[in-house]
Scaffold this motif. Structure first.
Motif, PDB file in Angstrom:
ATOM      1  N   VAL A 198       0.826  -1.216   0.000  1.00  0.00           N
ATOM      2  CA  VAL A 198       0.000   0.000   0.000  1.00  0.00           C
ATOM      3  C   VAL A 198       0.857   1.263   0.000  1.00  0.00           C
ATOM      4  O   VAL A 198       0.701   2.141  -0.860  1.00  0.00           O
ATOM      5  N   VAL A 199       1.784   1.368   0.946  1.00  0.00           N
ATOM      6  CA  VAL A 199       2.544   2.611   1.109  1.00  0.00           C
ATOM      7  C   VAL A 199       3.563   2.785  -0.010  1.00  0.00           C
ATOM      8  O   VAL A 199       3.650   3.858  -0.633  1.00  0.00           O
ATOM      9  N   VAL A 200       4.348   1.751  -0.286  1.00  0.00           N
ATOM     10  CA  VAL A 200       5.415   1.864  -1.291  1.00  0.00           C
ATOM     11  C   VAL A 200       4.858   2.229  -2.677  1.00  0.00           C
ATOM     12  O   VAL A 200       5.432   3.101  -3.350  1.00  0.00           O
ATOM     13  N   PRO A 201       3.765   1.609  -3.152  1.00  0.00           N
ATOM     14  CA  PRO A 201       3.225   2.054  -4.456  1.00  0.00           C
ATOM     15  C   PRO A 201       2.798   3.522  -4.470  1.00  0.00           C
ATOM     16  O   PRO A 201       2.942   4.193  -5.495  1.00  0.00           O
ATOM     17  N   LEU A 202       2.297   4.018  -3.336  1.00  0.00           N
ATOM     18  CA  LEU A 202       1.917   5.426  -3.274  1.00  0.00           C
ATOM     19  C   LEU A 202       3.146   6.342  -3.259  1.00  0.00           C
ATOM     20  O   LEU A 202       3.045   7.523  -3.608  1.00  0.00           O
ATOM     21  N   MET A 203       4.298   5.805  -2.886  1.00  0.00           N
ATOM     22  CA  MET A 203       5.545   6.575  -2.885  1.00  0.00           C
ATOM     23  C   MET A 203       6.256   6.505  -4.238  1.00  0.00           C
ATOM     24  O   MET A 203       7.380   7.002  -4.364  1.00  0.00           O
ATOM     25  N   ARG A 204       5.625   5.922  -5.235  1.00  0.00           N
ATOM     26  CA  ARG A 204       6.310   5.613  -6.486  1.00  0.00           C
ATOM     27  C   ARG A 204       6.994   6.827  -7.113  1.00  0.00           C
ATOM     28  O   ARG A 204       8.155   6.748  -7.526  1.00  0.00           O
ATOM     29  N   SER A 205       6.292   7.949  -7.196  1.00  0.00           N
ATOM     30  CA  SER A 205       6.889   9.119  -7.842  1.00  0.00           C
ATOM     31  C   SER A 205       8.110   9.622  -7.081  1.00  0.00           C
ATOM     32  O   SER A 205       9.128   9.994  -7.674  1.00  0.00           O
ATOM     33  N   GLY A 206       8.039   9.636  -5.754  1.00  0.00           N
ATOM     34  CA  GLY A 206       9.177  10.071  -4.958  1.00  0.00           C
ATOM     35  C   GLY A 206      10.344   9.110  -5.055  1.00  0.00           C
ATOM     36  O   GLY A 206      11.505   9.530  -5.114  1.00  0.00           O
ATOM     37  N   ILE A 207      10.052   7.810  -5.079  1.00  0.00           N
ATOM     38  CA  ILE A 207      11.118   6.819  -5.192  1.00  0.00           C
ATOM     39  C   ILE A 207      11.816   6.928  -6.541  1.00  0.00           C
ATOM     40  O   ILE A 207      13.050   6.921  -6.624  1.00  0.00           O
ATOM     41  N   LEU A 208      11.033   7.031  -7.615  1.00  0.00           N
ATOM     42  CA  LEU A 208      11.626   7.124  -8.952  1.00  0.00           C
ATOM     43  C   LEU A 208      12.440   8.413  -9.113  1.00  0.00           C
ATOM     44  O   LEU A 208      13.520   8.399  -9.713  1.00  0.00           O
ATOM     45  N   ALA A 209      11.912   9.528  -8.588  1.00  0.00           N
ATOM     46  CA  ALA A 209      12.662  10.784  -8.666  1.00  0.00           C
ATOM     47  C   ALA A 209      13.968  10.685  -7.883  1.00  0.00           C
ATOM     48  O   ALA A 209      15.023  11.153  -8.339  1.00  0.00           O
ATOM     49  N   GLY A 210      13.919  10.070  -6.702  1.00  0.00           N
ATOM     50  CA  GLY A 210      15.134   9.889  -5.921  1.00  0.00           C
ATOM     51  C   GLY A 210      16.134   8.974  -6.611  1.00  0.00           C
ATOM     52  O   GLY A 210      17.340   9.215  -6.568  1.00  0.00           O
ATOM     53  N   MET A 211      15.643   7.923  -7.269  1.00  0.00           N
ATOM     54  CA  MET A 211      16.532   7.019  -7.995  1.00  0.00           C
ATOM     55  C   MET A 211      17.235   7.737  -9.142  1.00  0.00           C
ATOM     56  O   MET A 211      18.442   7.555  -9.354  1.00  0.00           O
ATOM     57  N   LEU A 212      16.498   8.558  -9.879  1.00  0.00           N
ATOM     58  CA  LEU A 212      17.117   9.307 -10.975  1.00  0.00           C
ATOM     59  C   LEU A 212      18.147  10.297 -10.453  1.00  0.00           C
ATOM     60  O   LEU A 212      19.227  10.454 -11.036  1.00  0.00           O
ATOM     61  N   LEU A 213      17.828  10.964  -9.356  1.00  0.00           N
ATOM     62  CA  LEU A 213      18.798  11.905  -8.774  1.00  0.00           C
ATOM     63  C   LEU A 213      20.050  11.171  -8.302  1.00  0.00           C
ATOM     64  O   LEU A 213      21.170  11.657  -8.491  1.00  0.00           O
ATOM     65  N   ALA A 214      19.875   9.996  -7.684  1.00  0.00           N
ATOM     66  CA  ALA A 214      21.025   9.218  -7.243  1.00  0.00           C
ATOM     67  C   ALA A 214      21.893   8.817  -8.427  1.00  0.00           C
ATOM     68  O   ALA A 214      23.128   8.867  -8.348  1.00  0.00           O
ATOM     69  N   PHE A 215      21.266   8.430  -9.523  1.00  0.00           N
ATOM     70  CA  PHE A 215      22.025   8.054 -10.716  1.00  0.00           C
ATOM     71  C   PHE A 215      22.799   9.244 -11.264  1.00  0.00           C
ATOM     72  O   PHE A 215      23.982   9.126 -11.619  1.00  0.00           O
ATOM     73  N   ILE A 216      22.146  10.412 -11.332  1.00  0.00           N
ATOM     74  CA  ILE A 216      22.807  11.614 -11.861  1.00  0.00           C
ATOM     75  C   ILE A 216      23.983  12.014 -10.978  1.00  0.00           C
ATOM     76  O   ILE A 216      25.073  12.338 -11.471  1.00  0.00           O
TER      77      ILE A 216
END
Length: 281
Positions: A198-216
Motif C-alpha cells: 500500500v505505502v510503497v506504491p503510493l511513494m512511487r513518484s518520490g522513489i523514482l525521482a530519488g533514484m534518478l537523482l542518485a544516478f545523476i
C-alpha cells in the motif's frame, strides 16, 4: 495640470522588463559554456581556438575510435570507463533507494529519541567539503585488511546520493495519510505487507525521482571519486580529466557532448516525475 509619468504596476503573475532581462542574462551565462563546448566539438582545427576557423566531424570520429580502444595516452578506453560509471551509478542508485525508503518511513511515521539528530546527519553529505570527505574515505578504505576497487566507489556514491533519495521519499511519505495503512491492517494485512503493498506504491513518484537523482549524482561525481579510483577502475569524469592532463584536444568536447546528452535526458525524466508527482528536491 500635468500628471507625472508613472510606470504601470505589474499585475500578479506578470514580470517586468528588468526581471526578464536579468533572468535572460543568468540563463545565457548558464548555457554559454555548454554552447561553447558544442561548437568546439565540431571544430575542424587541430587546436582549441575559439571561435573555430572551420567545422568538421573529425573529433567525433576520433572520439569513436577512443571509445572502442584506448590510444597511446590512455590506459582504458572511454567505453570501459563508461561501463564502470554505469555500473557504479546503477548499484549506487539501487542501494541508496533500499536504504532511503525505510529511512523515510521511519523519519515520517515514527517518533524516537534522536530523530532531529538523524535528520541532520542524513543531510551532512550535502554540506560536507567533498575534498575532506574523499580524503577521509580514502584513509578508511586503505586501513581495511582487504582490497576494494569498484565497491568503494559504490559506497562513497551511496553516501553522496542518499540525502537526495531520502528527501524525495520523505516528501512522498508526507502526502500519504496513515488511514491507508490502518485500512489495510483492518482488512487483515500484516504491518510489513501493508507497507509493501500500500505505502510503497503510493511513494512511487518520490522513489523514482530519488533514484534518478542518485544516478545523476553518481554518474557525474568527480571530487570524491578522484581520491578512490585506481588505474583499472576509472569513471567517465576521471577518464576525461586524465585525458585533459595528458593531451588537451577537442576530442574532450566530443566526449562532453555525450555526457550532456545523457544528463539532459535524465533531468528531463526527473522533471516529468517531479511535475506529475509533485515531489520536491
Amino acid at each position: 495640470m500635468n500628471i507625472p509619468f508613472r510606470s504601470r504596476a505589474a499585475l500578479p503573475g506578470e514580470t517586468g522588463r528588468f526581471v526578464m532581462f536579468v533572468s535572460g542574462a543568468v540563463l545565457l551565462l548558464a548555457v554559454l559554456p555548454i554552447l561553447t563546448m558544442i561548437v568546439m566539438s565540431f571544430s575542424g582545427a587541430s587546436n582549441l581556438d575559439f571561435p573555430p576557423s572551420s567545422f568538421s566531424l573529425q573529433w567525433y570520429e576520433a572520439a569513436w575510435r577512443t571509445f572502442v580502444s584506448p590510444d597511446a595516452s590512455d590506459v582504458l578506453s572511454l567505453g570501459q570507463a563508461l561501463g564502470t560509471s554505469l555500473l557504479v551509478a546503477c548499484l549506487s542508485m539501487v542501494l541508496a533507494t533500499l536504504i532511503a525508503v525505510p529511512a523515510a518511513y521511519a523519519l515520517t511515521r515514527c517518533e524516537f529519541r534522536g530523530k532531529a539528530v538523524a535528520l541532520q546527519l542524513m543531510s551532512l553529505p550535502l554540506v560536507f567539503p567533498m575534498v575532506v570527505l574523499g580524503l577521509a574515505l580514502l584513509l578508511v578504505f586503505d586501513s581495511l585488511p582487504f582490497h576494494m576497487d569498484t565497491s568503494r566507489l559504490v559506497i562513497a556514491h551511496v553516501i553522496l546520493a542518499l540525502p537526495f533519495v531520502v528527501k524525495n521519499c520523505t516528501a512522498a511519505m508526507v502526502s500519504i495519510g496513515t488511514e491507508v495503512e490502518e485500512a489495510a491492517l483492518m482488512l487483515g494485512a500484516p504491518p510489513l505487507r501493508a507497507i509493501i503493498d500500500v505505502v510503497v506504491p503510493l511513494m512511487r513518484s518520490g522513489i523514482l525521482a530519488g533514484m534518478l537523482l542518485a544516478f545523476i549524482v553518481s554518474f557525474n561525481e568527480f571530487t570524491v571519486t578522484y581520491f578512490l579510483y585506481n588505474i583499472d577502475v576509472m569513471t567517465v569524469p576521471i577518464w576525461m580529466y586524465s585525458r585533459t592532463v595528458s593531451s588537451l584536444d577537442p576530442t574532450v568536447f566530443s566526449f562532453a557532448v555525450l555526457i550532456v546528452l545523457i544528463d539532459f535526458a535524465l533531468i528531463w525524466a526527473l522533471e516529468k516525475l517531479v511535475g506529475d508527482g509533485g515531489v520536491s528536491f
